[in-house]
Design a protein around this motif. Structure first.
Motif, PDB file in Angstrom:
ATOM      1  N   SER A 227       0.865  -1.173   0.000  1.00  0.00           N
ATOM      2  CA  SER A 227       0.000   0.000   0.000  1.00  0.00           C
ATOM      3  C   SER A 227       0.902   1.223   0.000  1.00  0.00           C
ATOM      4  O   SER A 227       1.133   1.846   1.043  1.00  0.00           O
ATOM      5  CB  SER A 227      -0.920  -0.002   1.225  1.00  0.00           C
ATOM      6  N   PRO A 228       1.465   1.574  -1.160  1.00  0.00           N
ATOM      7  CA  PRO A 228       2.514   2.574  -1.222  1.00  0.00           C
ATOM      8  C   PRO A 228       2.005   3.996  -1.008  1.00  0.00           C
ATOM      9  O   PRO A 228       0.814   4.269  -1.159  1.00  0.00           O
ATOM     10  CB  PRO A 228       3.056   2.410  -2.648  1.00  0.00           C
ATOM     11  N   PRO A 229       2.900   4.910  -0.627  1.00  0.00           N
ATOM     12  CA  PRO A 229       2.534   6.317  -0.494  1.00  0.00           C
ATOM     13  C   PRO A 229       1.967   6.846  -1.807  1.00  0.00           C
ATOM     14  O   PRO A 229       2.404   6.452  -2.886  1.00  0.00           O
ATOM     15  CB  PRO A 229       3.865   6.998  -0.153  1.00  0.00           C
ATOM     16  N   PRO A 230       0.979   7.738  -1.745  1.00  0.00           N
ATOM     17  CA  PRO A 230       0.320   8.193  -2.967  1.00  0.00           C
ATOM     18  C   PRO A 230       1.123   9.183  -3.792  1.00  0.00           C
ATOM     19  O   PRO A 230       0.994   9.210  -5.006  1.00  0.00           O
ATOM     20  CB  PRO A 230      -0.962   8.844  -2.435  1.00  0.00           C
ATOM     21  N   THR A 231       1.938  10.009  -3.153  1.00  0.00           N
ATOM     22  CA  THR A 231       2.647  11.054  -3.883  1.00  0.00           C
ATOM     23  C   THR A 231       4.098  11.123  -3.437  1.00  0.00           C
ATOM     24  O   THR A 231       4.459  10.648  -2.360  1.00  0.00           O
ATOM     25  CB  THR A 231       1.991  12.432  -3.657  1.00  0.00           C
ATOM     26  N   ALA A 232       4.912  11.770  -4.273  1.00  0.00           N
ATOM     27  CA  ALA A 232       6.317  11.953  -3.927  1.00  0.00           C
ATOM     28  C   ALA A 232       6.451  12.939  -2.772  1.00  0.00           C
ATOM     29  O   ALA A 232       5.592  13.796  -2.553  1.00  0.00           O
ATOM     30  CB  ALA A 232       7.079  12.461  -5.140  1.00  0.00           C
ATOM     31  N   ALA A 233       7.536  12.808  -2.024  1.00  0.00           N
ATOM     32  CA  ALA A 233       7.802  13.741  -0.935  1.00  0.00           C
ATOM     33  C   ALA A 233       7.978  15.150  -1.503  1.00  0.00           C
ATOM     34  O   ALA A 233       8.525  15.322  -2.597  1.00  0.00           O
ATOM     35  CB  ALA A 233       9.064  13.316  -0.185  1.00  0.00           C
ATOM     36  N   PRO A 234       7.551  16.181  -0.793  1.00  0.00           N
ATOM     37  CA  PRO A 234       7.647  17.546  -1.324  1.00  0.00           C
ATOM     38  C   PRO A 234       9.070  18.034  -1.519  1.00  0.00           C
ATOM     39  O   PRO A 234       9.306  18.983  -2.255  1.00  0.00           O
ATOM     40  CB  PRO A 234       6.903  18.383  -0.274  1.00  0.00           C
ATOM     41  N   TRP A 235      10.051  17.396  -0.880  1.00  0.00           N
ATOM     42  CA  TRP A 235      11.451  17.800  -1.033  1.00  0.00           C
ATOM     43  C   TRP A 235      12.135  17.095  -2.203  1.00  0.00           C
ATOM     44  O   TRP A 235      13.242  17.472  -2.588  1.00  0.00           O
ATOM     45  CB  TRP A 235      12.234  17.519   0.253  1.00  0.00           C
ATOM     46  N   ARG A 236      11.500  16.075  -2.762  1.00  0.00           N
ATOM     47  CA  ARG A 236      12.174  15.231  -3.752  1.00  0.00           C
ATOM     48  C   ARG A 236      12.536  15.984  -5.030  1.00  0.00           C
ATOM     49  O   ARG A 236      13.639  15.843  -5.565  1.00  0.00           O
ATOM     50  CB  ARG A 236      11.310  14.023  -4.091  1.00  0.00           C
ATOM     51  N   GLU A 237      11.606  16.796  -5.541  1.00  0.00           N
ATOM     52  CA  GLU A 237      11.858  17.486  -6.815  1.00  0.00           C
ATOM     53  C   GLU A 237      13.013  18.481  -6.704  1.00  0.00           C
ATOM     54  O   GLU A 237      13.942  18.436  -7.515  1.00  0.00           O
ATOM     55  CB  GLU A 237      10.576  18.171  -7.294  1.00  0.00           C
TER      56      GLU A 237
END
Length: 322
Positions: A41-51
């Motif tokens: 059940s993976p996280p829905p979105t990328a972390a906000p710091w990733r980009e």
């Protein structure tokens, strides 16, 4: 009034019995995929710091960082009775995010289909190096479930990146997990690692086919140069030069299934809990942000815990004074 920012929990009670990795013969034949992948059940979105982190690292060639671990010491060598560990730091190379290995046309390894990605940092190391045992030995009872296996860990680490072009320092704090031979197997360590990392992986909606943990580890080995691969079968790191046992450095290795080299090869995955970003581009107005992972908390209210904080997906971000 929000509570003050807190560091990672104390590690003074986290010392455990040393887990010495053993040699296991590897193979380049794609193994069967682990049975747990379909139930993630993976996280829905990328972390906000990733980009921004990824954008900054594009200018960092090679993408090196400083890794800090905790080194258990006998009480007679400790600076005080309440400090059973000493810090250790070294320079490592960032190998991409777990599940999305950077493309390399010279990589001869069979690759997984692009089914998953994550915000988990990776680097590679030799099982005989001190940082490997340090990751095991400071894991604590809630993380350390393996006894004598090549995979497991959970020790606290901090990875520090300085990107000169953007005048930005990134400090990634979290726990590190070691992946060795047999990652698709039923060993306690392999199962624990799959469970921890699987919770933080996301499906991409791309590609099709079977995804294997073991294949991903082999792909990391293949992504290294032949000389770097050969170093895993070389003399023991840190041993006296006279203690070489007939081995030498500089050997090229093309065989991705070499038993000795693969027995020593490890992929280490850092699961971030905090990301501290300091931007020094403007001398008169430097800025700083702290990203804290909230997705693992049992009670998710959606409300920020720090003054001025904002919840973005599974993370809370707050701007700090630098």
């Amino acid at each position: 009034m929000s509570p003050p920012l807190r560091r990672l929990s104390s590690i003074s009670t986290h010392l455990q019995q040393t887990c010495k990795p053993h040699l296991t013969t590897a193979t380049t034949t794609p193994p069967k995929p682990t049975r747990t992948m379909s139930s993630l059940s993976p996280p829905p979105t990328a972390a906000p710091w990733r980009e921004p982190f990824t954008t900054h690292l594009a200018s960092l060639q090679p993408p090196i960082f400083t890794l800090a671990t905790l080194h258990p010491v006998p009480h007679q060598l400790s600076p005080s009775a309440s400090i059973p560990v000493l810090p250790r730091a070294r320079t490592c190379v960032f190998r991409g995010f777990w599940g999305s290995l950077p493309p390399n046309e010279r990589n001869p390894a069979p690759l997984n289909p692009p089914l998953f990605t994550s915000d988990l940092l990776t680097f590679t190391t030799d099982a005989r190096m001190a940082k490997t045992s340090e990751i095991f030995d400071t894991a604590g009872p809630d993380s350390q479930t393996v006894s004598g296996g090549p995979s497991g860990g959970g020790g606290p680490v901090e990875a520090v990146f300085w990107v000169e072009e953007t005048k930005t320092q990134w400090r990634v704090r979290g726990r590190a997990w070691v992946l060795g031979p047999g990652m698709d197997g039923d060993g306690d360590g392999a199962r624990k690692v799959r469970g921890v990392l699987g919770e933080r992986m996301r499906r991409t909606g791309k590609g099709e086919g079977e995804w294997s943990w073991e294949r991903e580890v082999t792909a990391h080995f293949g992504n290294l140069s032949p000389v770097m691969r050969g170093s895993f079968g070389g003399p023991e790191p840190g041993a006296p030069v006279d203690y070489h046992q007939g081995k030498k450095l500089g050997e090229r290795l093309e065989d991705l299934g070499d038993g000795e080299a693969r027995g020593n090869f490890r992929v280490v995955v850092v699961v971030p809990e905090e990301v501290d970003r300091v931007d020094l581009r403007e001398e008169t107005r430097p800025r700083r942000w702290l990203y804290t992972y909230r997705g693992g908390e049992k009670e998710k209210t959606g409300e920020a815990k720090y003054a001025g904080g904002k919840v973005e997906g599974e993370w809370e971000v707050v701007e700090l004074w630098p």
